[in-house]
Design a protein around this motif. Structure first.
Motif, PDB file in Angstrom:
ATOM      1  N   PRO A   1       1.874   2.946  -3.978  1.00  0.00           N
ATOM      2  CA  PRO A   1       1.007   3.936  -4.646  1.00  0.00           C
ATOM      3  C   PRO A   1       0.778   5.178  -3.801  1.00  0.00           C
ATOM      4  O   PRO A   1       0.646   6.281  -4.349  1.00  0.00           O
ATOM      5  CB  PRO A   1      -0.297   3.159  -4.872  1.00  0.00           C
ATOM      6  CG  PRO A   1      -0.296   2.060  -3.878  1.00  0.00           C
ATOM      7  CD  PRO A   1       1.132   1.693  -3.691  1.00  0.00           C
ATOM      8  N   ALA A   2       0.721   5.028  -2.481  1.00  0.00           N
ATOM      9  CA  ALA A   2       0.534   6.212  -1.634  1.00  0.00           C
ATOM     10  C   ALA A   2       1.737   7.138  -1.720  1.00  0.00           C
ATOM     11  O   ALA A   2       1.600   8.370  -1.770  1.00  0.00           O
ATOM     12  CB  ALA A   2       0.292   5.783  -0.187  1.00  0.00           C
ATOM     13  N   TYR A   3       2.939   6.572  -1.778  1.00  0.00           N
ATOM     14  CA  TYR A   3       4.155   7.375  -1.882  1.00  0.00           C
ATOM     15  C   TYR A   3       4.229   8.096  -3.216  1.00  0.00           C
ATOM     16  O   TYR A   3       4.677   9.241  -3.299  1.00  0.00           O
ATOM     17  CB  TYR A   3       5.371   6.460  -1.701  1.00  0.00           C
ATOM     18  CG  TYR A   3       6.694   7.176  -1.669  1.00  0.00           C
ATOM     19  CD1 TYR A   3       7.181   7.691  -0.473  1.00  0.00           C
ATOM     20  CD2 TYR A   3       7.460   7.334  -2.825  1.00  0.00           C
ATOM     21  CE1 TYR A   3       8.403   8.346  -0.432  1.00  0.00           C
ATOM     22  CE2 TYR A   3       8.676   7.996  -2.790  1.00  0.00           C
ATOM     23  CZ  TYR A   3       9.144   8.490  -1.597  1.00  0.00           C
ATOM     24  OH  TYR A   3      10.355   9.157  -1.556  1.00  0.00           O
ATOM     25  N   ALA A   4       3.767   7.432  -4.282  1.00  0.00           N
ATOM     26  CA  ALA A   4       3.841   8.022  -5.611  1.00  0.00           C
ATOM     27  C   ALA A   4       2.785   9.099  -5.839  1.00  0.00           C
ATOM     28  O   ALA A   4       2.969   9.977  -6.686  1.00  0.00           O
ATOM     29  CB  ALA A   4       3.706   6.928  -6.673  1.00  0.00           C
ATOM     30  N   SER A   5       1.675   9.046  -5.115  1.00  0.00           N
ATOM     31  CA  SER A   5       0.561   9.968  -5.371  1.00  0.00           C
ATOM     32  C   SER A   5       0.539  11.157  -4.423  1.00  0.00           C
ATOM     33  O   SER A   5      -0.264  12.075  -4.627  1.00  0.00           O
ATOM     34  CB  SER A   5      -0.771   9.217  -5.263  1.00  0.00           C
ATOM     35  OG  SER A   5      -0.931   8.653  -3.962  1.00  0.00           O
ATOM     36  N   THR A   6       1.367  11.187  -3.401  1.00  0.00           N
ATOM     37  CA  THR A   6       1.387  12.308  -2.471  1.00  0.00           C
ATOM     38  C   THR A   6       2.552  13.236  -2.786  1.00  0.00           C
ATOM     39  O   THR A   6       3.458  12.893  -3.553  1.00  0.00           O
ATOM     40  CB  THR A   6       1.500  11.810  -1.025  1.00  0.00           C
ATOM     41  OG1 THR A   6       2.649  10.952  -0.906  1.00  0.00           O
ATOM     42  CG2 THR A   6       0.269  11.055  -0.610  1.00  0.00           C
ATOM     43  N   TYR A   7       2.514  14.418  -2.198  1.00  0.00           N
ATOM     44  CA  TYR A   7       3.575  15.389  -2.418  1.00  0.00           C
ATOM     45  C   TYR A   7       3.746  16.210  -1.157  1.00  0.00           C
ATOM     46  O   TYR A   7       2.917  16.206  -0.248  1.00  0.00           O
ATOM     47  CB  TYR A   7       3.240  16.300  -3.602  1.00  0.00           C
ATOM     48  CG  TYR A   7       2.009  17.149  -3.410  1.00  0.00           C
ATOM     49  CD1 TYR A   7       2.098  18.427  -2.852  1.00  0.00           C
ATOM     50  CD2 TYR A   7       0.754  16.677  -3.762  1.00  0.00           C
ATOM     51  CE1 TYR A   7       0.975  19.202  -2.663  1.00  0.00           C
ATOM     52  CE2 TYR A   7      -0.383  17.452  -3.580  1.00  0.00           C
ATOM     53  CZ  TYR A   7      -0.265  18.717  -3.030  1.00  0.00           C
ATOM     54  OH  TYR A   7      -1.379  19.478  -2.847  1.00  0.00           O
TER      55      TYR A   7
ATOM     56  N   VAL B   1       4.521  13.137   1.936  1.00  0.00           N
ATOM     57  CA  VAL B   1       5.393  12.024   1.545  1.00  0.00           C
ATOM     58  C   VAL B   1       6.076  11.446   2.780  1.00  0.00           C
ATOM     59  O   VAL B   1       6.104  10.226   2.989  1.00  0.00           O
ATOM     60  CB  VAL B   1       6.427  12.496   0.505  1.00  0.00           C
ATOM     61  CG1 VAL B   1       7.415  11.388   0.195  1.00  0.00           C
ATOM     62  CG2 VAL B   1       5.733  12.955  -0.774  1.00  0.00           C
TER      63      VAL B   1
ATOM     64  N   SER C   1       0.829  -1.214   0.000  1.00  0.00           N
ATOM     65  CA  SER C   1       0.000   0.000   0.000  1.00  0.00           C
ATOM     66  C   SER C   1       0.859   1.258   0.000  1.00  0.00           C
ATOM     67  O   SER C   1       0.424   2.315  -0.475  1.00  0.00           O
ATOM     68  CB  SER C   1      -0.911   0.003   1.230  1.00  0.00           C
ATOM     69  OG  SER C   1      -1.719  -1.150   1.269  1.00  0.00           O
TER      70      SER C   1
END
Length: 536
Positions: free
Chosen positions: A364-370, A374, A361
């Protein structure tokens, strides 16, 4: 023309002498006249309001009495004579197509630009770390954001990390105090200490992700997290593999003894962790992470984050950790039938499942946050995985040690271990008995038998031997236990008796060899046979 004007002089129609100076300018005095409307008949009245003397000193040549000036014939207010009104600060003049240049419109300055003067022809851009205010009349510093210690989200994550450190320290204290009890010994006491230490490092590494990122914290937090988790998973892997090898080995050899040795266990843990250390060293040498001020995500905010340097290196770090977790899950699944006191398989399996769910999980959470989220996502993943490992592996043992001391006895360990040995021996002997019976049936003879022993068995053709378990744990103080096992349609009763060596050594030696196993076959059409099974 200018050349001739310098030498020209004449008398005009009014009889006045007209001369030009060396610059071609008229030489003379001038009266400044203002046209007034007569209040009597509305006729034009010429009123002298000032004069211009070319022979006076500079600064004194022009004189105007503004109190005598009337605009429009009768008003003292200066009329508006432009095509457009003045543009206020925060705006600029915009050209109107088809109109003269004196006709313009006032356009607001865009975000990030400002104007601090009237009728500005263009807006100025703010510096990189500044942004325009609400009126666009000046620039103010941009808002700086990171996962701070003082914000509610940072405080909550810090409290959970401190709670994990406290719980791990408590478990370590319990294991240290009860280090000579059977449960602590059965779970490989030394590796358990190292595992708890690695969990302390896991919880502590999450704190490096909170606060303003600096170059040293950016370069320390990912290696600290990766090495701590690999050390943790390596300890679990070696513990599970060691117990599995001990119980699957039929005859211990010198090679097995070396494999089971404590020094080699720590060596395996070191080798598994050393691979992660090499990955981190290569990462820090080739593309070290650094603090980064991101201006691109939002115009008004500067996000201070860590630039990881190489996402591939981060992928190798997490991937190697997940690989060890997968291997650990495999060994835990294989050891699911070991004695209960040694069997951590279901707890390790569940902890590895939590570990996989968390980190799958996380991607995708790391790739979609900023921005600061992060770091928050990674802290949550670290804490969730650490709490899963701590709870699944140690909380059950701490509960037994503190609240169920009757289950933390040597008789409990001996009972479950002997039951496991009985199960393995019974399975192997009955399999040989079935092969001999089938061979005898094919030759028309009777069923074969095995060498006699104090254990007898009557069973059907089936071979399901599940792991025996003590039925009455509350009676461990009586130095014995009885266990029942179902063989398909039959029932097996296993009686084991243990005596303290110093109280009754002879009875203890006799009891070790005295076990009874009775099974009734439900199918009368099948041949009854007796297999004598030795219990070692």
């Amino acid at each position: 023309v200018l050349k001739h004007l310098r030498h020209l002089n004449f008398t005009n129609n009014m009889g006045e002498q007209v001369d030009f100076d060396e610059f071609g300018d008229l030489v003379g005095n001038y009266s400044i006249i203002n046209w007034h409307l007569s209040p009597e008949d509305g006729s034009v009245v010429f009123e002298e309001v000032g004069h211009y003397n070319v022979y006076a000193k500079k600064g004194e040549r022009l004189f105007i009495n503004e109190n005598k000036i009337l605009w429009g014939g009768f008003s003292k207010e200066v009329p508006f004579s432009n095509c457009s009104r003045d543009c206020l600060p925060g705006t600029r003049k915009g050209i109107i197509e088809g109109e003269p240049t004196c006709c313009f419109e006032c356009v607001d300055c865009p975000d990030g630009e400002y104007s601090d003067e009237t009728d500005a022809s263009a807006c100025d851009k703010c510096p990189e770390d500044y942004w325009s205010n609400e009126n666009h009349t000046s620039c103010i510093p941009k808002q700086i954001e990171f996962l701070a210690w003082t914000e509610p989200f940072g405080i909550a994550l810090t409290l959970f990390a401190v709670l994990g450190i406290f719980l791990t320290s408590f478990v370590l204290g319990v294991f240290t105090k009860f280090r000579n009890t059977p449960i602590v010994k059965a779970t490989n006491r030394e590796l358990s200490y190292l595992l708890l230490f690695s969990l302390l490092c896991c919880f502590s590494s999450s704190l490096f992700f909170i606060g303003e990122p600096q170059n040293w914290t950016c370069r320390l937090r990912q290696p600290a997290f990766g090495i701590s988790f690999v050390l943790c998973i390596s300890c679990i892997l070696v513990k599970t593999n060691r117990v599995l090898l001990v119980f699957e080995a039929k005859i211990p050899t010198s090679l097995h003894r070396k494999w089971w040795g404590l020094n080699l266990q720590f060596l395996l843990v070191f080798l598994c962790t050393f691979v992660q250390i090499v990955i981190c060293v290569i990462w820090l040498y080739t593309a070290p992470p650094s603090s980064y001020r991101n201006h691109e995500l939002e115009d008004e905010i500067i996000f201070i984050t860590c630039h990881e340097g190489s996402l591939m290196a981060l992928g190798f770090l997490i991937g190697y950790t997940c690989l060890l977790a997968a291997i650990c899950f495999f060994f835990a699944f294989k050891s699911r039938k070991l004695p209960e006191n040694f069997n951590e398989a279901k707890f390790i399996t569940f902890s590895m499942l939590i570990f996989f769910i968390v980190w799958i999980s996380f991607i995708p959470a790391y790739a979609s946050t900023y921005g600061k989220f992060v770091s928050a996502v990674e802290v949550i993943a670290i804490l969730a995985a650490s709490f899963g490992l701590l709870a699944c592996i140690f909380f059950n043992k701490v509960y037994i040690i503190l609240f169920k001391p009757s289950r933390n006895t040597i008789e409990e360990v001996r009972c479950s271990t002997a039951a496991h040995a009985f199960k393995v021996a019974a399975r192997a002997t009955l399999r040989r008995s079935n092969v001999s019976r089938k061979r005898s049936n094919s030759l028309g003879g009777s069923t074969g038998s095995t060498p006699s022993s104090s254990i007898s068995s009557k069973s059907n053709h089936e071979d399901p031997f599940p792991l025996p378990a003590c039925a009455e744990r509350q009676r461990q103080q009586q130095r014995g236990c009885k266990q029942k096992v179902s063989f398909g349609s039959g029932t097996v009763t296993l009686s084991l008796s243990f005596e303290e060596p110093q109280k009754n050594a002879m009875a203890n030696r006799n009891a070790k060899r005295r076990n009874s196993l009775e099974a009734q076959n439900s199918d009368d059409s099948l041949m009854r046979h007796r297999a004598l099974l030795p219990l070692q």
